[in-house]
Scaffold this active site. Sequence first.
Site, PDB file in Angstrom:
ATOM      1  NE  ARG A  82      -3.791   2.360   0.717  1.00 59.25           N
ATOM      2  CZ  ARG A  82      -3.678   3.678   0.594  1.00 59.25           C
ATOM      3  NH1 ARG A  82      -2.560   4.231   0.182  1.00 59.25           N
ATOM      4  NH2 ARG A  82      -4.704   4.457   0.887  1.00 59.25           N
ATOM      5  CD  GLU A 132     -10.933   2.438  -1.764  1.00 54.79           C
ATOM      6  OE1 GLU A 132     -10.601   1.368  -2.324  1.00 54.79           O
ATOM      7  OE2 GLU A 132     -10.259   2.964  -0.875  1.00 54.79           O
ATOM      8  NE  ARG A 187      -3.496  -2.428   2.732  1.00 56.15           N
ATOM      9  CZ  ARG A 187      -4.440  -1.536   2.429  1.00 56.15           C
ATOM     10  NH1 ARG A 187      -5.033  -1.573   1.242  1.00 56.15           N
ATOM     11  NH2 ARG A 187      -4.792  -0.611   3.294  1.00 56.15           N
TER      12      ARG A 187
END
Length: 183
Positions: free
Chosen positions: A73, A81, A123
Site C-alpha cells: 500500500r 476506490e 499490507r
Amino acid sequence: MCNVGCVTPAGRRTVRAMRRIAPLALLVAVLVVLVTRGGEEPSHTGLGRAQVLRVVDGDTIRVRVDGHTERVRYIGVDTPESVKPGTPVQCFAKRASAANAALVAGRSVRLVSDVEQRDRYGRLLAYVYREPDGAFVNAALVRDGFARPLTIAPNVAHARELDGLARDARHARRGLWAACPIK
C-alpha cells in the site's frame, strides 16, 4: 592596583584556556543536538527492490520481494476506490488504477518504508520508486491528479511534498480535480 580593565597573569591563562576549550565545547554541543534530534526523526528503511506482479488499484500493488509475494500500500496517497468490497467504483478510480499500471506494471521498483512497515491489514507500507529512473510513484500520482494526499501519522516523511503537489494539481484542475465533485 588596577580596578577597571586589568588582566592579571592568572586571567590571561584563563582566557587562553577558554579559547582552547571553546571549539571542543561547541563540537560537543553540536553532537548532543544531532544525537537528540536523531531520536525524533523517522527512520526510512529501504525494503529493497521488488518486481511488480500486479497492479491492484491506484494505490496498491502486489510485488515479489526477497522471494515472496507482498501486497504493498503506497504511503501518503489515496486514490478513488475501484476494488473495495461493498463500495461502488468511485469517480476516477479506473483512471487512477490505469495510471498506476502505466507507471509500474511489470517493472522493477524500490520500496522505502517510513516509521511503520505494515498497516492494520498486514499490507507492506512503502514509498515506491520506479527503477531504473527513480521516479517517485506516490508523488507522480498526486502531481498528475490521480490521487489525493492521505497523511496518517507517524508515516509523514513526504507529507508536505505530497500536500504541495496536490495543491498544484487542484489549482491546475488536473485529473480527479476536474472530473470529480469535490467533497
